[in-house]
Design an enzyme around this catalytic site. Structure first.
Site, PDB file in Angstrom:
ATOM      1  N   LYS A   1       0.845  -1.207   0.000  1.00 45.83           N
ATOM      2  CA  LYS A   1       0.000   0.000   0.000  1.00 45.83           C
ATOM      3  C   LYS A   1       0.874   1.249   0.000  1.00 45.83           C
ATOM      4  CE  LYS A   1      -1.785   1.692   4.015  1.00 45.83           C
ATOM      5  NZ  LYS A   1      -1.422   3.113   4.154  1.00 45.83           N
ATOM      6  N   ASN A   2       1.905   1.253   0.850  1.00 47.77           N
ATOM      7  CA  ASN A   2       2.697   2.475   1.020  1.00 47.77           C
ATOM      8  C   ASN A   2       3.743   2.681  -0.074  1.00 47.77           C
ATOM      9  OD1 ASN A   2       1.137   3.078   3.167  1.00 47.77           O
ATOM     10  ND2 ASN A   2       2.610   2.413   4.722  1.00 47.77           N
TER      11      ASN A   2
ATOM     12  N   ARG B   1      -4.161  10.702   3.853  1.00 48.74           N
ATOM     13  CA  ARG B   1      -2.933  11.455   4.102  1.00 48.74           C
ATOM     14  C   ARG B   1      -2.055  11.552   2.861  1.00 48.74           C
ATOM     15  NH1 ARG B   1      -1.162  14.403   7.995  1.00 48.74           N
ATOM     16  NH2 ARG B   1       0.915  13.828   7.318  1.00 48.74           N
TER      17      ARG B   1
ATOM     18  N   ASP C   1      -5.380  12.500  12.003  1.00 48.27           N
ATOM     19  CA  ASP C   1      -6.160  11.286  11.805  1.00 48.27           C
ATOM     20  C   ASP C   1      -6.075  10.422  13.040  1.00 48.27           C
ATOM     21  OD1 ASP C   1      -3.719  10.108  11.736  1.00 48.27           O
ATOM     22  OD2 ASP C   1      -3.826   9.461   9.658  1.00 48.27           O
TER      23      ASP C   1
ATOM     24  N   ASP D   1       4.197   0.546  11.828  1.00 55.89           N
ATOM     25  CA  ASP D   1       2.984  -0.089  11.301  1.00 55.89           C
ATOM     26  C   ASP D   1       2.896  -1.578  11.669  1.00 55.89           C
ATOM     27  OD1 ASP D   1       2.350   2.332  10.226  1.00 55.89           O
ATOM     28  OD2 ASP D   1       2.861   1.810   8.159  1.00 55.89           O
TER      29      ASP D   1
END
Ligand code: EPU
Length: 429
Positions: free
Chosen positions: A22-23, A92, A116, A305
């Site tokens: 994802k990142n 973000r 967030d 994470d």
């Protein structure tokens, strides 16, 4: 509302594959904006954040098509430079639109992403760096309005902290800026290196990517590119920790064990057996984990994470672990939910004292962010009885199909629409 419902007590066994990170993919979708034409990304996970960013890109004028892990994007010559508030408010990564739009078009309008679930998350380093490159940026009614009528100027930017996002934003901006740039104290995450590889395929001239000093020679001579997104080390780590807590044995394929060096070392210290191969790793969990201390840090430190998932593992360890969180002030929000399951965790400021308990007990809990959700699922895998996890939309942002993957490893897990009658039946209240 859909919830994840699971019954603990099954040691996970078998093999699970991970897709692109994802990142990495979000940034690589955004970086295509610097160059018109047909871009392709492969190994793309079908997660909610990718779908949300596709909508943002479509709004800007980019045609996107995701099918069978391949994302095709056609970036037009002329496009909108205004990101829509309703689409980027909760994302973000949208701040990363600033660099590419400013460097290519000399203007950008991006709503300021707010705080967030992980805390305040300022963007000062992004803005200061772009200003040093000549951008004029002002906040107008919550929207960051950027102008660089003569384009951006290459320069040396020193980051006060190796921010992943600020490094990526400045890399994308500098690639097309006039002259040479340097990013000092740059982040060294593998996702930065993967963005560098994609940018190089587009014709960008970078050196030192993956080290604390990245040098970039600006060029307007860019072309669209095809790139395979690096594997998701957080998904791989999540499955490793899921296997570990259950005392099972899980093989994770499609991953890069070198990207999880610190996290795997800590799992070994907790009593797991870890085997590493090319593109795979195998974790066998102990009967009960041992206590381990860790502190989250930028790469190659322990990744924030994977912090909540590791604490879930340590919540049933023999002994007391001390955890220090150095990235996010709101990271510990999952602790109250783990405590509801019987975990004994005391937090103060950026530290948590995790006193291992013999067992957890299932109950309804709520995910407050992606990784908090993953941690609650991991805890539920060993809890007595049934655990139901709400806030599944957070988990969907980062995991393509956690339920499918874990049930493939033998977990008794399903997704279910829950109402009060279901809760009464499952939990007796
Ligand atoms: N920070 C500032 N000012 C800035 C930028 C960052 O103070 O201008 C602070 C942040 O508040 C935070 C620290 O610096 O305390 C690190 O933030 P960083 O910029 O490195 O993180 P990010 O780019 O916003 C990415 C990931 C996060 C991951 C972090 C750290 C994406 C889309 N997000 O965020 O992923 O936690 O790097 O590795 O790439 C997740 O996937 O669950 C997630 C939150």
């Amino acid at each position: 509302m859909s919830e994840i419902v699971l019954e603990g007590g099954v040691p996970l066994r078998g093999s699970v594959g991970v897709l692109g990170a994802k990142n990495a993919v979000l940034q690589q979708m955004i970086s295509t904006l610097i160059c018109p034409g047909w871009h392709r990304l492969s190994n793309v996970p079908d997660i909610a954040d990718v779908r949300a960013l596709m909508e943002v890109m479509e709004h800007l004028g980019v045609r996107c098509d995701l099918a069978d892990k391949e994302l095709a994007m056609v970036v037009p010559e002329r496009m909108s430079v205004e990101a829509p508030l309703e689409l980027v408010r909760s994302m973000r990564a949208s701040i990363l639109l600033l660099g590419p739009l400013l460097t290519r078009f000399g203007e950008a309008k991006v709503p300021l992403p707010g705080g967030d679930d992980l805390g305040a998350r300022p963007v000062d380093m992004h803005l200061n760096g772009l200003r040093q490159m000549g951008a004029e940026l002002e906040l107008v009614h919550g929207v960051l309005v950027g102008r660089a009528p003569r384009g951006l100027e290459g320069t040396e930017v020193e980051l006060p902290f190796p921010s992943v996002g600020a490094t990526q934003n400045l890399m994308m901006a500098a690639v097309m800026a006039r002259g040479d740039s340097a990013i000092i104290n740059a982040a060294r995450e593998p996702e930065i290196e993967d963005l560098g590889v994609q940018l190089e395929k587009m014709g960008a001239r970078l050196s030192g990517v993956g080290s604390p000093i990245i040098r970039i020679v600006g060029t307007r001579n860019l072309r669209p590119a095809a790139h395979r997104v690096m594997s998701d080390r957080i998904a791989a780590g999540t499955y490793a920790m899921a296997g570990a807590i259950t005392g099972g044995e899980v093989t994770i394929t499609g991953c890069e064990p070198a990207h999880l060096r610190m996290e795997l070392t800590k799992l070994e210290a907790a009593g797991c057996e870890v085997e590493r191969g090319e593109g795979w790793l195998r974790v066998a969990g102990p009967h009960r984990p041992e206590a381990v201390d860790f502190a989250t840090l930028p790469y190659p430190g322990f990744h924030t994470d994977l912090h909540p998932q590791m604490v879930a593992v340590l919540s049933v360890a023999t002994g007391t672990s001390v955890i220090t969180e150095n990235l996010y002030d709101g990271r510990f929000r999952y602790v109250g939910e783990l405590a509801r399951m019987g975990a004994d965790i005391y937090t103060e400021w950026q530290h948590a004292i995790v006193r291992g308990v013999e067992s957890l007990s299932g109950c309804p809990v709520m995910a407050t962010d992606i990784r908090a959700g993953a941690a609650l699922v991991i805890a539920g895998l060993v809890a007595d009885g049934v655990t139901s996890i709400g806030g599944v939309e957070h988990i969907d942002r980062g995991y393509a199909d956690l339920v499918h993957d874990l049930s493939g490893l033998g977990a008794r897990i399903r997704r279910q629409d829950m109402n009060n009658d279901d809760r009464t039946r499952l939990f007796g209240w």
